[in-house]
Design an enzyme around this catalytic site. Structure first.
Site, PDB file in Angstrom:
ATOM      1  N   GLY A  35     -13.608   4.888  -8.115  1.00  0.00           N
ATOM      2  CA  GLY A  35     -13.300   3.816  -6.572  1.00  0.00           C
ATOM      3  C   GLY A  35     -12.682   2.248  -7.107  1.00  0.00           C
ATOM      4  CB  CYS A  38     -10.303  -0.634  -3.398  1.00  0.00           C
ATOM      5  SG  CYS A  38     -11.203  -0.199  -1.334  1.00  0.00           S
ATOM      6  CB  ALA A 308      -7.734  -0.220  -0.540  1.00  0.00           C
ATOM      7  CG  HIS A 432      -7.970  -0.486  32.606  1.00  0.00           C
ATOM      8  ND1 HIS A 432      -7.659  -2.287  32.272  1.00  0.00           N
ATOM      9  CD2 HIS A 432      -9.228  -0.833  33.689  1.00  0.00           C
ATOM     10  CE1 HIS A 432      -7.966  -3.190  32.935  1.00  0.00           C
ATOM     11  NE2 HIS A 432      -9.372  -2.428  33.726  1.00  0.00           N
TER      12      HIS A 432
HETATM   13  C1  LIG Z   1     -13.501  -8.777  -2.572  1.00  0.00           C
HETATM   14  C2  LIG Z   1     -12.453  -7.996  -2.125  1.00  0.00           C
HETATM   15  C3  LIG Z   1     -12.112  -7.335  -1.203  1.00  0.00           C
HETATM   16  C4  LIG Z   1     -11.048  -7.117  -0.734  1.00  0.00           C
HETATM   17  N1  LIG Z   1     -10.694  -5.565   1.173  1.00  0.00           N
HETATM   18  C5  LIG Z   1     -10.087  -5.924   0.246  1.00  0.00           C
HETATM   19  C6  LIG Z   1      -9.612  -4.838   2.035  1.00  0.00           C
HETATM   20  O1  LIG Z   1     -10.592  -4.714   2.946  1.00  0.00           O
HETATM   21  N2  LIG Z   1      -8.524  -4.001   2.446  1.00  0.00           N
HETATM   22  C7  LIG Z   1      -7.878  -3.764   1.204  1.00  0.00           C
HETATM   23  O2  LIG Z   1      -6.886  -2.990   1.264  1.00  0.00           O
HETATM   24  N3  LIG Z   1      -7.738  -4.386   0.161  1.00  0.00           N
HETATM   25  C8  LIG Z   1      -9.426  -5.051  -0.296  1.00  0.00           C
HETATM   26  N4  LIG Z   1      -8.864  -5.505  -1.454  1.00  0.00           N
HETATM   27  C9  LIG Z   1      -7.710  -5.139  -2.430  1.00  0.00           C
HETATM   28  C10 LIG Z   1      -8.589  -3.796  -2.996  1.00  0.00           C
HETATM   29  O3  LIG Z   1      -9.283  -3.777  -3.631  1.00  0.00           O
HETATM   30  C11 LIG Z   1      -7.166  -3.804  -4.349  1.00  0.00           C
HETATM   31  O4  LIG Z   1      -6.010  -4.284  -3.804  1.00  0.00           O
HETATM   32  C12 LIG Z   1      -7.274  -2.438  -4.522  1.00  0.00           C
HETATM   33  O5  LIG Z   1      -8.412  -2.137  -5.171  1.00  0.00           O
HETATM   34  C13 LIG Z   1      -6.204  -1.739  -5.598  1.00  0.00           C
HETATM   35  O6  LIG Z   1      -6.174  -0.965  -5.863  1.00  0.00           O
HETATM   36  P1  LIG Z   1      -5.588  -0.097  -7.256  1.00  0.00           P
HETATM   37  O7  LIG Z   1      -5.860   1.179  -7.915  1.00  0.00           O
HETATM   38  O8  LIG Z   1      -4.659  -0.755  -7.774  1.00  0.00           O
HETATM   39  O9  LIG Z   1      -6.419  -0.458  -8.844  1.00  0.00           O
HETATM   40  P2  LIG Z   1      -8.081  -0.834  -8.475  1.00  0.00           P
HETATM   41  O10 LIG Z   1      -8.606  -1.317  -7.569  1.00  0.00           O
HETATM   42  O11 LIG Z   1      -8.104  -2.183  -9.153  1.00  0.00           O
HETATM   43  O12 LIG Z   1      -8.412  -0.151  -9.618  1.00  0.00           O
HETATM   44  C14 LIG Z   1      -8.462   0.356 -10.754  1.00  0.00           C
HETATM   45  C15 LIG Z   1      -9.625   1.284 -12.472  1.00  0.00           C
HETATM   46  O13 LIG Z   1      -8.454   1.418 -12.674  1.00  0.00           O
HETATM   47  C16 LIG Z   1      -9.475   1.138 -14.156  1.00  0.00           C
HETATM   48  N5  LIG Z   1      -9.044   0.188 -15.418  1.00  0.00           N
HETATM   49  C17 LIG Z   1      -7.984  -0.799 -15.818  1.00  0.00           C
HETATM   50  N6  LIG Z   1      -8.268  -0.798 -17.165  1.00  0.00           N
HETATM   51  C18 LIG Z   1      -8.007   0.985 -17.791  1.00  0.00           C
HETATM   52  C19 LIG Z   1      -7.991   1.287 -18.737  1.00  0.00           C
HETATM   53  N7  LIG Z   1      -6.907   0.661 -19.720  1.00  0.00           N
HETATM   54  N8  LIG Z   1      -8.256   1.979 -18.496  1.00  0.00           N
HETATM   55  C20 LIG Z   1      -9.236   3.122 -17.625  1.00  0.00           C
HETATM   56  N9  LIG Z   1      -8.850   2.135 -16.564  1.00  0.00           N
HETATM   57  C21 LIG Z   1      -8.590   1.350 -16.163  1.00  0.00           C
HETATM   58  C22 LIG Z   1     -10.245   0.217 -12.975  1.00  0.00           C
HETATM   59  O14 LIG Z   1     -11.936   0.117 -13.810  1.00  0.00           O
HETATM   60  C23 LIG Z   1     -10.213   0.463 -12.016  1.00  0.00           C
HETATM   61  O15 LIG Z   1     -11.573   1.209 -11.979  1.00  0.00           O
HETATM   62  C24 LIG Z   1     -10.508  -6.732  -1.530  1.00  0.00           C
HETATM   63  C25 LIG Z   1     -10.494  -7.049  -3.188  1.00  0.00           C
HETATM   64  C26 LIG Z   1     -11.266  -7.847  -3.230  1.00  0.00           C
HETATM   65  C27 LIG Z   1     -11.749  -8.258  -5.162  1.00  0.00           C
END
Ligand SMILES: Cc1cc2nc3c(=O)[nH]c(=O)nc-3n(C[C@H](O)[C@H](O)[C@H](O)COP(=O)(O)OP(=O)(O)OC[C@H]3O[C@@H](n4cnc5c(N)ncnc54)[C@H](O)[C@@H]3O)c2cc1C
Length: 454
Positions: A35, A38, A308, A432
């Protein structure tokens, strides 16, 4: 065909679920929780807490709706418990789906060695293709180093036992604004400082002013065009001086801005990075053939939000590209939402961007009070701004704040994805009384025939 995916955030896990259904053998590496940001530290925790704060503010207005409620209170501890339960439930759901779809999940930190090889837990795995989806983490900003107590970031925020009585939030991007709205609802005396001269830098200045006015009325004090100059630790609080020499006494600083991409995963020169992000082309391919990067860690030629739904869309695109079914990503219709009360939502080009791109544009801003549904709900605070190409009527962008904006923006995503014009939008029958009628009314106004407005 074997696919290795590093990172089980919305980008990585949705790519894994899709690829497995398309007959690909998938191994997914995750060092912490499925997860990603996000589900565990971002979208879901904030939205779960904001569901409580929104309900609380509705309850406080109950008398205006003919309902008598006495003694309503909000408890941070109980809201936090509900948030943790929600996160755990959704995380289990993802784990279940991964298992059912036959995705091999390896709980370990992984490294990308190049040539489609991944190292994790002392073993090296070989694949036909690799997707890097390692996301991002809160950045440490100069002069604002976090200590989990006086100066905290979004990760720390969710685990706090208590919320501060007086706080300074840094940044009016989505994270800063959502954390501000939570603090406001819990009664924190709040100041929000923003470096650029407007609230939410991604908006046109008129939309920004309209939105800031709505939040200011609710008790959020914004100081724009400023940043933190110095922080003095007093016995039980902080004395903060801003760059305009204004002094504030606060119990905590919440840093709501800045993310650092998790690109340390790369252990090869074959995959190039720039400013910490992994460079990809319009097909999300890195500088090495067959290796993709998606989501927060990736830097495509087009600037698009760290979101996300962008990460998951890119993950599914990468799988389609591997299967030879997709050519280039199309980022022109990416909606985004800031889940304050009321929400802010936008899509496409701003007026400024469209004008800078040499397009002749016309705009129209409809106030929410023109909508019967908004009046009925006693939610007339809001606006919707359309940005349209002047000669063709093609809809280029929408910026809106108001109740329901988080849903209506998805209709706008269809409109922009299909390159619709205001005339075509005016021909769509809208039910509406609904808040979505903002789209129909704006379309008629842009054609020169406003129906329910002057
Ligand atoms: C407070 C907050 C609120 C947010 N609200 C929203 C929202 O409402 N709507 C929205 O669209 N976006 C929102 N975002 C942004 C959203 O969370 C991110 O854009 C999204 O999670 C990015 O997805 P991702 O799959 O690229 O990376 P991430 O969700 O960051 O996931 C990456 C994963 O990779 C893993 N990982 C990292 N390095 C390694 C490694 N070397 N080996 C194995 N695993 C690794 C991490 O542990 C993590 O689980 C929010 C962010 C924050 C901080």
């Amino acid at each position: 065909m074997k696919l290795g995916i590093i990172g089980a955030g919305p980008g990585g896990y949705e790519a894994a679920l899709y690829a497995a259904q398309r007959g690909i053998e998938v191994t997914l590496f995750e060092k912490q929780f499925v997860g990603g940001t996000c589900l565990n530290l971002g979208c879901i925790p904030t939205k779960t807490i904001l569901a409580s704060t929104e309900l609380y503010s509705h309850i406080k207005e109950a008398s205006q709706f003919g309902i008598k409620v006495e003694g309503a209170e909000i408890s941070w501890e109980q809201v936090q418990q509900r948030m943790l339960k929600t996160v755990a439930q959704l995380r289990k759901g993802v784990e279940f789906l991964l298992k059912k779809r036959g995705v091999r999940l390896i709980n370990a930190e992984a490294f990308y060695l190049g040539d489609h090889r991944i190292e994790a837990g002392g073993q090296t795995y070989e694949f036909d293709n690799v997707i890097i989806a390692t996301g991002s983490r809160p950045a440490e900003l100069p002069g604002l180093a976090t200590d989990k107590k006086w100066i905290i970031n979004s990760n720390h925020f969710f685990t706090r036992k208590e919320l501060p009585k007086r706080a300074l939030v840094v940044g009016t991007g989505a994270i800063g604004l959502e954390l501000s709205d939570i603090l406001r609802a819990f009664g924190t005396e709040l100041t929000v400082v923003e470096l650029v001269p407007q609230v939410m830098p991604l908006l046109d200045s008129d939309a920004s002013s309209n939105y800031a006015r709505i939040l200011s009325k609710k008790g959020i004090k914004f100081i724009v065009g400023n940043s933190v100059k110095t922080i003095e630790h007093k016995e039980d609080h902080l004395k903060v001086t801003l760059t305009n020499d204004q002094e504030l006494e606060v119990d905590q600083i919440v840093v709501g801005v800045g993310r650092t991409p998790n690109s340390e995963v790369i252990k090869t020169d074959k995959v190039q990075t720039e400013r910490g992000k992994i460079k990809v082309n319009n097909s999300l391919v890195t500088s090495e053939e067959g290796t993709y990067a998606i989501g927060d860690v990736a830097m495509p030629p087009v600037s698009r939000g760290a979101l996300a739904h962008v990460a998951s869309h890119e993950g599914i695109f990468a799988v389609k590209h591997i299967l030879g079914e997709a050519n280039e990503m199309d980022w022109h219709a990416v909606p985004w939402v800031v889940f304050t009360d009321p929400p802010l939502a936008a899509i496409g080009q701003t007026e400024k961007e469209a004008s800078q791109a040499g397009l002749a544009v016309k705009t129209y801003t409809l106030p929410y009070r023109a909508l019967g549904a908004a009046v009925a709900k006693n939610r007339t605070e809001g606006f919707c701004k359309f940005i349209v190409e002047a000669d063709t009527g093609r809809i280029l962008g929408v910026q809106m704040a108001g109740v329901g904006a988080d849903l209506i923006i998805n209709e706008m995503a269809v409109v922009l994805q299909q390159n619709m014009t205001v005339k075509e939008l005016s021909e769509v029958i809208h039910a509406h009384p609904t808040l979505s009628e903002v789209a129909k009314e704006s379309a008629f106004a842009l054609l020169g025939y406003p129906i329910n407005t002057m």
